[in-house]
Enzyme design. Structure first.
Site, PDB file in Angstrom:
ATOM      1  N   HIS A 164      42.537  43.952  44.429  1.00 28.91           N
ATOM      2  CA  HIS A 164      42.050  44.524  43.164  1.00 28.91           C
ATOM      3  C   HIS A 164      40.673  43.991  42.781  1.00 28.91           C
ATOM      4  O   HIS A 164      40.020  44.558  41.919  1.00 28.91           O
ATOM      5  CB  HIS A 164      43.040  44.221  42.038  1.00 28.91           C
ATOM      6  N   ASP A 167      33.002  43.098  38.875  1.00 26.70           N
ATOM      7  CA  ASP A 167      34.380  43.536  38.623  1.00 26.70           C
ATOM      8  C   ASP A 167      34.851  44.384  39.802  1.00 26.70           C
ATOM      9  O   ASP A 167      34.064  45.166  40.348  1.00 26.70           O
ATOM     10  CB  ASP A 167      34.423  44.374  37.336  1.00 26.70           C
TER      11      ASP A 167
HETATM   12  P1  ADP Z   1      41.135  43.174  34.591  1.00 27.62           P
HETATM   13  O1  ADP Z   1      42.052  43.780  35.573  1.00 27.62           O
HETATM   14  O2  ADP Z   1      40.161  42.216  35.179  1.00 27.62           O
HETATM   15  O3  ADP Z   1      41.811  42.607  33.410  1.00 27.62           O
HETATM   16  P2  ADP Z   1      40.495  45.913  33.829  1.00 27.62           P
HETATM   17  O4  ADP Z   1      39.427  46.445  32.928  1.00 27.62           O
HETATM   18  O5  ADP Z   1      40.618  46.617  35.114  1.00 27.62           O
HETATM   19  O6  ADP Z   1      40.212  44.358  34.015  1.00 27.62           O
HETATM   20  O7  ADP Z   1      41.895  46.002  33.117  1.00 27.62           O
HETATM   21  C1  ADP Z   1      42.124  45.427  31.858  1.00 27.62           C
HETATM   22  C2  ADP Z   1      43.372  46.038  31.269  1.00 27.62           C
HETATM   23  O8  ADP Z   1      43.762  45.246  30.141  1.00 27.62           O
HETATM   24  C3  ADP Z   1      43.143  47.446  30.744  1.00 27.62           C
HETATM   25  O9  ADP Z   1      44.243  48.253  31.106  1.00 27.62           O
HETATM   26  C4  ADP Z   1      43.040  47.272  29.236  1.00 27.62           C
HETATM   27  O10 ADP Z   1      43.553  48.375  28.508  1.00 27.62           O
HETATM   28  C5  ADP Z   1      43.908  46.061  28.996  1.00 27.62           C
HETATM   29  N1  ADP Z   1      43.408  45.315  27.802  1.00 27.62           N
HETATM   30  C6  ADP Z   1      42.216  44.732  27.673  1.00 27.62           C
HETATM   31  N2  ADP Z   1      42.094  44.154  26.460  1.00 27.62           N
HETATM   32  C7  ADP Z   1      43.231  44.393  25.802  1.00 27.62           C
HETATM   33  C8  ADP Z   1      43.741  44.024  24.505  1.00 27.62           C
HETATM   34  N3  ADP Z   1      43.058  43.282  23.638  1.00 27.62           N
HETATM   35  N4  ADP Z   1      44.976  44.424  24.197  1.00 27.62           N
HETATM   36  C9  ADP Z   1      45.694  45.153  25.080  1.00 27.62           C
HETATM   37  N5  ADP Z   1      45.281  45.500  26.297  1.00 27.62           N
HETATM   38  C10 ADP Z   1      44.074  45.122  26.670  1.00 27.62           C
HETATM   39  C1  G6P Z   2      43.116  40.970  37.310  1.00 25.45           C
HETATM   40  C2  G6P Z   2      43.713  40.597  38.642  1.00 25.45           C
HETATM   41  C3  G6P Z   2      45.234  40.705  38.564  1.00 25.45           C
HETATM   42  C4  G6P Z   2      45.756  39.877  37.405  1.00 25.45           C
HETATM   43  C5  G6P Z   2      45.066  40.276  36.107  1.00 25.45           C
HETATM   44  C6  G6P Z   2      45.502  39.425  34.917  1.00 25.45           C
HETATM   45  O1  G6P Z   2      43.411  42.289  37.057  1.00 25.45           O
HETATM   46  O2  G6P Z   2      43.199  41.441  39.653  1.00 25.45           O
HETATM   47  O3  G6P Z   2      45.820  40.265  39.764  1.00 25.45           O
HETATM   48  O4  G6P Z   2      47.152  40.043  37.274  1.00 25.45           O
HETATM   49  O5  G6P Z   2      43.672  40.147  36.269  1.00 25.45           O
HETATM   50  O6  G6P Z   2      45.391  38.070  35.192  1.00 25.45           O
HETATM   51  P1  G6P Z   2      46.634  37.069  35.232  1.00 25.45           P
HETATM   52  O7  G6P Z   2      46.084  35.828  35.802  1.00 25.45           O
HETATM   53  O8  G6P Z   2      47.065  36.947  33.801  1.00 25.45           O
HETATM   54  O9  G6P Z   2      47.717  37.679  36.055  1.00 25.45           O
END
Ligand code: ADP
Ligand code: G6P
Length: 485
Positions: free
Chosen positions: A171, A383
């Site tokens: 990912h 990212d």
């Molecule tokens: P990462 O996988 O690194 O966290 P992404 O942007 O791909 O980054 O995914 C983040 C996910 O977390 C999204 O589905 C988003 O809707 C969710 N998210 C981010 N901030 C919040 C928040 N404050 N409350 C609920 N969901 C959140």
């Molecule tokens: C990114 C990573 C995931 C991970 C998520 C949240 O999306 O690619 O593998 O699950 O961040 O992080 P956490 O450490 O809370 O699982």
């Protein structure tokens, strides 16, 4: 429907979609945070199957299965937990995964702590996962391993003599050789990855970086074929390699944004901000997301264009993440101080420029923010994909929002033609882009947003699953859907 329709799907990831949290003296079940869970949950809800992972708790006497049983029954698929001890969580999850691979693969090598203890814990926990996977699956299942915590699953299954059809999806980005070669265990990691039947990356660039590292470490590497998935030969062994940009359940987000109560909530948000222009940031609180740089770019915007004072609000929503890691604690403080500084500098009676929320929001509230925002400011320093960018487009049913997107997000490869691309390190550049975006006319906004939405609608999460599984299970070369990159 691909051939995989016949097979049971078994997803294996460090984090389950439900995480146990200890709050106010008792254990509660919460939705797991982050893009992996957002993306994979609809896949299993749609197809059924099994999800194997860690519960988020490290206490030996917690009744994990009992606590998760309601979640599992409601979700419509089975959850199977891998118990971890406190020490394993510290060394494998916080240590190897989040203090080595996470920063290294996001090009932030100065944040890495290469402790050999972390490496040993990573191997031990991967072995532990592989034992559970071997016990809970059969050779008829399709095993889909997710992300950087579990790169050694196929390796350990094979070393136990367990035959399984395995796919792995990363990912996060895959770095260039200059960066990857700094990993003290580089050869063992790359070798373990070659044990999967199919390796999937977010973008063509990640896939290219992987091949370059592979060639450096294993000069006998031969790559055959063209298109989204190719075959790699290493002596008499081979595996498949592809780029599969992950996505979201577009309809779920768009329909939610259209629901009357959510639309009302969006209107109330606009009213609370007196119908000023809203610039929105939504992230896990993570140093890869460029949140301090983003707040500084808002500061630059207000300095350069004083006419915007009192006419625009920046709303940053940050979900708590990895709170036990020192870097994340420091980042939280840095952001709070910066918000205070910018508000101190620019506020006037009746207007505070930056609104900052540090909490996990229920999805309908999050969607109301997306629907209310005039501009989504998505500026990670690096990212894998960034699903927030896609969620914003899916929720923008009025098609008059603007996506300002970092050129270093995987999503830029797909959305670059219709998003406003910026360099997340260039504060002046972001301020200029925001100023221009705020002055786009309705036709410009509509034309770009409708194309962005078409892209995300077509290449949604179900398209992603089908492309991966076709490449993972189809036996013939060349039989793959086109991937738009
Ligand atoms: P990462 O996988 O690194 O966290 P992404 O942007 O791909 O980054 O995914 C983040 C996910 O977390 C999204 O589905 C988003 O809707 C969710 N998210 C981010 N901030 C919040 C928040 N404050 N409350 C609920 N969901 C959140
Ligand atoms: C990114 C990573 C995931 C991970 C998520 C949240 O999306 O690619 O593998 O699950 O961040 O992080 P956490 O450490 O809370 O699982």
């Amino acid at each position: 429907m691909v051939e995989s329709g016949m097979k049971r799907l078994v997803v294996v990831s460090n984090r389950l979609p439900a995480a146990l949290k200890h709050e106010d003296g008792r254990w509660t079940v919460k939705q797991g945070a982050g893009g992996l869970v957002t993306a994979m949950a609809p896949v299993l809800r749609n197809r059924g199957g099994v999800w194997i992972g860690w519960s988020g708790a490290a206490e030996p006497d917690v009744d994990v299965e009992g606590l998760l049983s309601d979640f599992s029954a409601e979700a419509g698929y089975e959850l199977c937990t891998v118990p971890l001890t406190r020490q394993e969580v510290d060394d494998y999850y916080y240590g190897f995964s989040n203090e080595i691979i996470w920063p290294l693969f996001h090009d932030l090598q100065s944040r890495c702590r290469f402790h050999p203890r972390y490496w040993r814990a990573y191997l031990d926990v991967n072995f532990k996962f592989a034992e559970v996977v071997a016990r809970r699956t059969t050779s008829d299942d399709y095993l889909w391993i997710q992300d950087y915590h579990l790169m050694h699953q196929a390796f350990f299954l094979k070393s136990m003599g367990v035959k399984r059809n395995t796919g792995f999806f990363l990912h996060i980005p895959f770095p260039t050789p200059d960066i990857f070669m700094k990993l003290p265990w580089r050869w063992k990691v790359i070798q373990a990855l070659t044990e999967y039947d199919l390796l999937g990356f977010q973008t063509m660039q990640d896939r290219r970086n992987f091949v370059r590292c592979l060639r450096r470490l294993m000069p006998e590497t031969r790559v055959e074929g063209r298109g989204a998935a190719v075959t790699v030969r290493l002596g008499n062994r081979s595996f498949r390699l592809g780029a599969f940009p992950i996505s979201i359940d577009y309809n779920q987000f768009s329909e939610l944004a259209g629901r009357e109560d959510v639309a009302r909530k969006a209107f109330e948000l606009k009213e609370a901000l007196r119908h000023r222009k809203i610039i929105l940031g939504v992230d896990r609180l993570d140093y890869t997301k460029g949140i301090p740089e983003r707040i500084r770019s808002i500061q630059t915007l207000l300095k350069r264009y004083p006419d915007l004072k009192g006419r625009v609000n920046f709303v940053q929503i940050a979900v708590p993440s990895r709170e036990e890691v020192g870097e994340y604690k420091d980042l939280r403080q840095e952001i709070e101080q910066l918000v205070g500084r910018v508000n101190g500098e620019f506020s006037i009676p009746g207007w505070v420029p930056v609104h900052y929320h540090y909490r996990n929001l229920p999805v309908d509230e999050l969607v109301a923010y997306y629907a209310a925002a005039d501009i989504a400011l998505v500026t990670p320093l690096r990212d894998g994909m960034n699903l927030v960018a896609k969620e914003y487009c899916a929720c923008n049913n009025s098609e008059d929002g603007v996506l300002v997107l970092s050129e270093f997000a995987g999503a830029a490869a797909q959305l670059q033609r219709n998003a406003y691309l910026v360099n997340p390190y260039d504060m002046d550049g972001i301020a200029k882009a925001l100023h221009r975006a705020l002055h786009w006319d309705r036709d410009e906004r509509h034309s770009s947003m409708s194309k962005l939405r078409d892209q995300v609608r077509r290449n949604n999460i179900f398209w992603w699953v089908d492309s991966f599984l076709q490449a993972g299970i189809a036996k013939t070369l060349g039989d793959f859907p086109e991937v738009e990159t």
